[in-house]
Design a protein around this motif. Structure first.
Motif, PDB file in Angstrom:
ATOM      1  N   ASP A 210       0.852  -1.191   0.000  1.00 23.86           N
ATOM      2  CA  ASP A 210       0.000   0.000   0.000  1.00 23.86           C
ATOM      3  C   ASP A 210       0.888   1.241   0.000  1.00 23.86           C
ATOM      4  N   MET A 211       1.604   1.445  -1.129  1.00 24.70           N
ATOM      5  CA  MET A 211       2.552   2.562  -1.203  1.00 24.70           C
ATOM      6  C   MET A 211       2.640   3.100  -2.621  1.00 24.70           C
ATOM      7  N   VAL A 212       3.048   4.375  -2.697  1.00 24.94           N
ATOM      8  CA  VAL A 212       3.361   4.976  -3.997  1.00 24.94           C
ATOM      9  C   VAL A 212       4.809   5.451  -3.916  1.00 24.94           C
ATOM     10  N   TYR A 213       5.613   4.963  -4.847  1.00 23.37           N
ATOM     11  CA  TYR A 213       7.015   5.375  -4.864  1.00 23.37           C
ATOM     12  C   TYR A 213       7.211   6.455  -5.914  1.00 23.37           C
ATOM     13  N   ILE A 214       7.881   7.542  -5.498  1.00 23.97           N
ATOM     14  CA  ILE A 214       8.208   8.609  -6.460  1.00 23.97           C
ATOM     15  C   ILE A 214       9.688   8.941  -6.277  1.00 23.97           C
ATOM     16  N   PRO A 215      10.318   9.622  -7.220  1.00 25.20           N
ATOM     17  CA  PRO A 215      11.743   9.940  -7.049  1.00 25.20           C
ATOM     18  C   PRO A 215      11.962  10.779  -5.794  1.00 25.20           C
ATOM     19  N   LEU A 216      13.097  10.549  -5.113  1.00 21.55           N
ATOM     20  CA  LEU A 216      13.410  11.246  -3.867  1.00 21.55           C
ATOM     21  C   LEU A 216      13.365  12.765  -4.049  1.00 21.55           C
ATOM     22  N   SER A 217      14.012  13.233  -5.148  1.00 18.24           N
ATOM     23  CA  SER A 217      14.087  14.688  -5.356  1.00 18.24           C
ATOM     24  C   SER A 217      12.702  15.273  -5.601  1.00 18.24           C
ATOM     25  N   THR A 218      11.875  14.544  -6.349  1.00 14.12           N
ATOM     26  CA  THR A 218      10.517  14.995  -6.619  1.00 14.12           C
ATOM     27  C   THR A 218       9.747  15.141  -5.307  1.00 14.12           C
ATOM     28  N   ALA A 219       9.909  14.114  -4.422  1.00 11.10           N
ATOM     29  CA  ALA A 219       9.210  14.138  -3.139  1.00 11.10           C
ATOM     30  C   ALA A 219       9.663  15.336  -2.314  1.00 11.10           C
ATOM     31  N   GLN A 220      10.986  15.599  -2.360  1.00 14.12           N
ATOM     32  CA  GLN A 220      11.494  16.721  -1.566  1.00 14.12           C
ATOM     33  C   GLN A 220      10.935  18.053  -2.069  1.00 14.12           C
ATOM     34  N   HIS A 221      10.830  18.171  -3.398  1.00 16.43           N
ATOM     35  CA  HIS A 221      10.336  19.437  -3.942  1.00 16.43           C
ATOM     36  C   HIS A 221       8.834  19.589  -3.834  1.00 16.43           C
ATOM     37  N   TYR A 222       8.110  18.542  -4.184  1.00 12.49           N
ATOM     38  CA  TYR A 222       6.644  18.693  -4.302  1.00 12.49           C
ATOM     39  C   TYR A 222       5.883  18.303  -3.048  1.00 12.49           C
ATOM     40  N   ILE A 223       6.423  17.387  -2.268  1.00 15.52           N
ATOM     41  CA  ILE A 223       5.625  16.859  -1.150  1.00 15.52           C
ATOM     42  C   ILE A 223       6.107  17.417   0.190  1.00 15.52           C
ATOM     43  N   THR A 224       7.394  17.207   0.533  1.00 18.25           N
ATOM     44  CA  THR A 224       7.839  17.631   1.865  1.00 18.25           C
ATOM     45  C   THR A 224       8.332  19.068   1.872  1.00 18.25           C
ATOM     46  N   GLY A 225       8.791  19.538   0.712  1.00 20.26           N
ATOM     47  CA  GLY A 225       9.276  20.904   0.630  1.00 20.26           C
ATOM     48  C   GLY A 225      10.563  21.111   1.406  1.00 20.26           C
ATOM     49  N   ASN A 226      11.296  20.044   1.639  1.00 22.74           N
ATOM     50  CA  ASN A 226      12.500  20.146   2.449  1.00 22.74           C
ATOM     51  C   ASN A 226      13.552  19.247   1.832  1.00 22.74           C
ATOM     52  N   THR A 227      14.668  19.798   1.403  1.00 25.39           N
ATOM     53  CA  THR A 227      15.676  18.977   0.744  1.00 25.39           C
ATOM     54  C   THR A 227      16.759  18.518   1.713  1.00 25.39           C
ATOM     55  N   GLN A 228      16.690  18.908   2.955  1.00 25.03           N
ATOM     56  CA  GLN A 228      17.779  18.597   3.879  1.00 25.03           C
ATOM     57  C   GLN A 228      17.507  17.458   4.859  1.00 25.03           C
ATOM     58  N   SER A 229      16.258  17.098   5.080  1.00 16.80           N
ATOM     59  CA  SER A 229      16.042  16.027   6.057  1.00 16.80           C
ATOM     60  C   SER A 229      15.463  14.777   5.391  1.00 16.80           C
ATOM     61  N   LEU A 230      15.906  13.627   5.922  1.00 17.94           N
ATOM     62  CA  LEU A 230      15.432  12.331   5.431  1.00 17.94           C
ATOM     63  C   LEU A 230      14.645  11.659   6.544  1.00 17.94           C
ATOM     64  N   ASN A 231      13.647  10.874   6.193  1.00 20.59           N
ATOM     65  CA  ASN A 231      12.898  10.123   7.211  1.00 20.59           C
ATOM     66  C   ASN A 231      13.605   8.833   7.573  1.00 20.59           C
ATOM     67  N   GLU A 232      14.395   8.328   6.622  1.00 21.41           N
ATOM     68  CA  GLU A 232      14.981   7.019   6.877  1.00 21.41           C
ATOM     69  C   GLU A 232      16.136   6.809   5.914  1.00 21.41           C
ATOM     70  N   ILE A 233      17.169   6.112   6.378  1.00 19.77           N
ATOM     71  CA  ILE A 233      18.208   5.665   5.450  1.00 19.77           C
ATOM     72  C   ILE A 233      18.285   4.149   5.595  1.00 19.77           C
ATOM     73  N   ASP A 234      17.991   3.438   4.525  1.00 18.09           N
ATOM     74  CA  ASP A 234      18.111   1.980   4.569  1.00 18.09           C
ATOM     75  C   ASP A 234      19.482   1.604   4.041  1.00 18.09           C
ATOM     76  N   VAL A 235      20.154   0.761   4.775  1.00 17.25           N
ATOM     77  CA  VAL A 235      21.512   0.384   4.396  1.00 17.25           C
ATOM     78  C   VAL A 235      21.578  -1.130   4.232  1.00 17.25           C
ATOM     79  N   GLU A 236      22.151  -1.554   3.125  1.00 16.14           N
ATOM     80  CA  GLU A 236      22.373  -2.983   2.959  1.00 16.14           C
ATOM     81  C   GLU A 236      23.838  -3.255   3.282  1.00 16.14           C
ATOM     82  N   ALA A 237      24.058  -4.127   4.268  1.00 19.78           N
ATOM     83  CA  ALA A 237      25.432  -4.465   4.636  1.00 19.78           C
ATOM     84  C   ALA A 237      26.028  -5.360   3.553  1.00 19.78           C
TER      85      ALA A 237
END
Lengths: 413, 245
Positions: A210-237
């Motif tokens: 139940d999700m919609v994926y959009i490009p990170l930069s698009t989300a920062q510009h159009y949705i959150t309006g903030n290019t400096q903070s992230l909600n999560e960083i997923d790291v694969e070891a």
């Protein structure tokens, strides 16, 4: 006395009183069946929980913002409230030796509209690495690409639940391709659907369907309006063995980057997938052991039933024992005969119990969502345990029979 | 001179019960030659059952020697005695002691299982023993508990024959039978003793009439042999052909 004779004699003796034999065996049948069924349910639940966790991604470390603290105070806001993770943090993490891939994300909950149909869902701003790190596969179309992110393209990849919600069940089941190229509206901006993800069937707090994926930069510009903070960083070891190392590297890196000297004051959290799997396994393992222990008690009671019946049999057949000894049976012959009668009862009960337990597990799987899995190990164990019970609980009656004096036994009324 | 199957030398047997020692056999000496039909007679309490247990290798004497078929078995262990019983002795009991819910053939085959006789030979041996004890063929597959007493005892006699024993030991074999069926059983013993079979038979009884079917009668009283004599008035068990079945 050959083994064949031994079994034949034992079988005849056991077959004489079918009702009593059946009732005595029932104790073992129920005991073994409950061990099989309950461990099957336990093992099945364990498998499901593990695969659910594994489906989130492999060798996954999830970095989230922690509680924000005002400088010099100990007052802290809620977890995740701080806007402390930045794209620069993500880039720095990507440079660590034990890290294979990094996926920075932003998240928001928004209304998604398509021709009058709408749904309220999670919007994830992601980079292409997300698909690999979080184990997301595309059923139709494609996933977010690097050029989508660079160009802040208005494109979206939707989850199957979203597809169903806004395009309707008919499209979702019959012609999911139809969604590709359609325009959906999020926060007033029209996005072109470029892909649909494969259903993961995940349930609960983070339904990845139940999700919609959009490009990170698009989300920062159009949705959150903030290019400096992230909600999560997923790291694969880099590997399963490197997870702990990667976790401490990330911790040290972020503490240094955020100028925090006391690890207890860290403004971020790292969740290690391996730790979750281990914790869940230990919980379900304990649960399975508990179930098996309860079932084991009924097995013990069944064993006592066998012993009781065998003692009665020895008394009833005293004259027969006397006769067998008179015609040349040795102590060993008598011991073996009664022991093999007891083992025959428990082994037969064990076999029936395995079938019954398997049926019970199948019924449970069929009528509830709990999957079950019967392992070869538990079947072999059940056979071993049932034969063992026969030997343990049959030994005393058998020795008692063998120890009878032939003179006394022949005289017994 | 035929060899001795039984040789008892001054056999004594005492039991301790509640701290009191009771001597049941007080020095019994006698022998039984191969092919003899001997009755051991005595009232109850005379010690004849105890003697029967020792003769049957079910028990060992407190002192004295017992040679069965040339072998001293007076000092043997339980398992060694079991071997002796299996190889040398055929028992016939007062109460038959057949396996219930088992066919006649299976009852007769039972000793062969402990003997380790091959599966395929058993039936043949058992069938021969059944015809030797004049057991009618039509009943071979009947269950033992469906038979009359006389028939059951003949199954027991057939069972005592299958391991080709040196000695047949019969303990009050007619005790549970009426006189007519008792006669059939005694006839069977006499037939096995005579002619080509030539079986050595020791019969324990308290009835003079039964004892008089043997060639020799040993009287036992209070743990001693009081008389050991040839039976000059041997009775021959008569049976009508019709009652054979």
């Amino acid at each position: 006395m050959t083994t064949e004779d031994l079994f034949r004699e034992s079988y005849r003796a056991v077959a004489v009183n079918k009702v009593r034999t059946g009732l005595t065996m029932l104790g073992i049948v129920i005991g073994i069946a409950s061990v099989i069924a309950l461990t099957a349910i336990g093992t099945g639940a364990q498998g499901t929980i593990q695969s659910n966790i594994q489906s989130l991604g492999s060798n996954l470390l999830i970095v989230t913002p922690g509680a924000s603290r005002a400088f010099g105070t100990t007052v802290s806001a809620g977890l995740g409230s701080a806007a402390t993770l930045t794209p620069a943090d993500a880039n720095a993490i990507a440079g660590l030796p034990d890290v294979a891939a990094v996926s920075p994300e932003v998240r928001a909950n928004e209304q998604v509209v398509y021709r009058g149909q709408n749904t309220f869902t999670s919007i994830m701003g992601v980079v292409p690495a997300y698909a690999g790190v979080r184990n997301v596969q595309v059923a139709q179309g494609r996933f977010i690409t690097g050029s989508d992110v660079q160009g802040s393209q208005l494109v979206a990849v939707i989850g199957p639940t979203v597809l169903q919600d806004i395009f309707g069940t008919a499209v979702a089941t019959a012609t999911p391709d139809m969604a590709i190229g359609q325009q959906i509206v999020i926060r007033g901006a029209a996005f072109t659907v470029v892909g649909v993800t494969v259903a993961k069937g995940g349930a609960g707090f983070m339904n990845q369907d139940d999700m919609v994926y959009i490009p990170l930069s698009t989300a920062q510009h159009y949705i959150t309006g903030n290019t400096q903070s992230l909600n999560e960083i997923d790291v694969e070891a880099a590997s399963q063995n490197a997870m702990t190392a990667a976790q401490s590297e990330i911790t040290n890196l972020l503490l240094r980057r955020h100028n925090i000297s006391d690890p207890a004051q860290a403004d971020f959290n790292i969740i290690n997938q391996a730790t979750i799997v281990a914790a869940a396994s230990s919980v379900t393992g304990t649960f399975t052991a508990l179930l098996a222990a309860i079932a084991g008690i009924s097995l013990l009671v069944g064993g006592i039933g066998i012993m009781n019946m065998m003692l009665t049999t020895v008394t009833e057949r005293t004259r027969e024992i006397g006769l067998r000894k008179a015609i040349g049976a040795k102590k060993k012959d008598i011991t073996l005969q009664f022991l093999s009668e007891a083992v025959m009862l428990t082994f037969g009960g064990g076999a029936a119990g395995i079938v019954l337990g398997w049926l019970a597990a199948a019924v449970v799987s069929h009528f509830t969502a709990i999957p079950t899995s019967i392992t070869l190990g538990s079947v072999l164990l059940a056979f071993g345990v049932s034969a063992g019970i026969g030997i343990v609980f049959g030994y005393y009656p058998a020795r008692r029979a063998a120890g009878l004096s032939p003179i006394e036994a022949l005289r017994y009324e | 001179m035929p060899r001795n199957i039984i040789e008892c030398r001054n056999i004594r047997k005492s039991y301790v019960n509640g701290g009191i020692e009771t001597e049941v056999l007080k020095g019994v000496t006698f022998s039984v030659a191969e092919g003899e039909f001997v009755a051991i007679m005595g009232p109850s309490g005379s010690g004849k059952s105890t003697l029967m247990h020792i003769l049957g290798a079910l028990d060992t004497p407190s002192s004295g020697g017992y040679f069965l078929d040339g072998k001293d078995i007076s000092q043997m262990t339980d398992d060694e005695l079991a071997d002796v019983r299996r190889e040398k002795i055929g028992f016939v009991f007062q109460s038959f002691n057949l396996l219930p819910r088992a066919t006649v053939l299976r009852n007769v085959i039972l000793p062969l299982i402990y003997e380790g006789v091959a599966q395929e030979k058993r039936r043949e041996i058992a069938e021969r023993a059944l015809s030797d004890s004049a057991f009618p063929e039509g009943f071979w597959n009947h269950y033992s508990n469906q038979l009359s007493g006389g028939m059951m005892q003949r199954v027991a006699i057939a069972r005592s024959l299958v391991n080709n024993p040196a000695l047949i030991l019969a303990d009050e074999p007619t005790g549970n039978l009426d006189s007519k069926t008792g006669e059939i059983v005694l006839h069977t013993f006499q037939a096995l003793n005579e002619g080509s079979h030539g079986k050595t038979i020791v019969l324990i009884t308290h009835e003079t009439y039964v004892a008089e079917h043997a060639d020799r009668i040993i009287h036992i009283l209070d743990g001693n042999i009081v008389r050991d004599e040839r039976n000059l008035r041997k009775r021959v068990a008569k049976i009508e052909e019709s009652s054979r079945a």
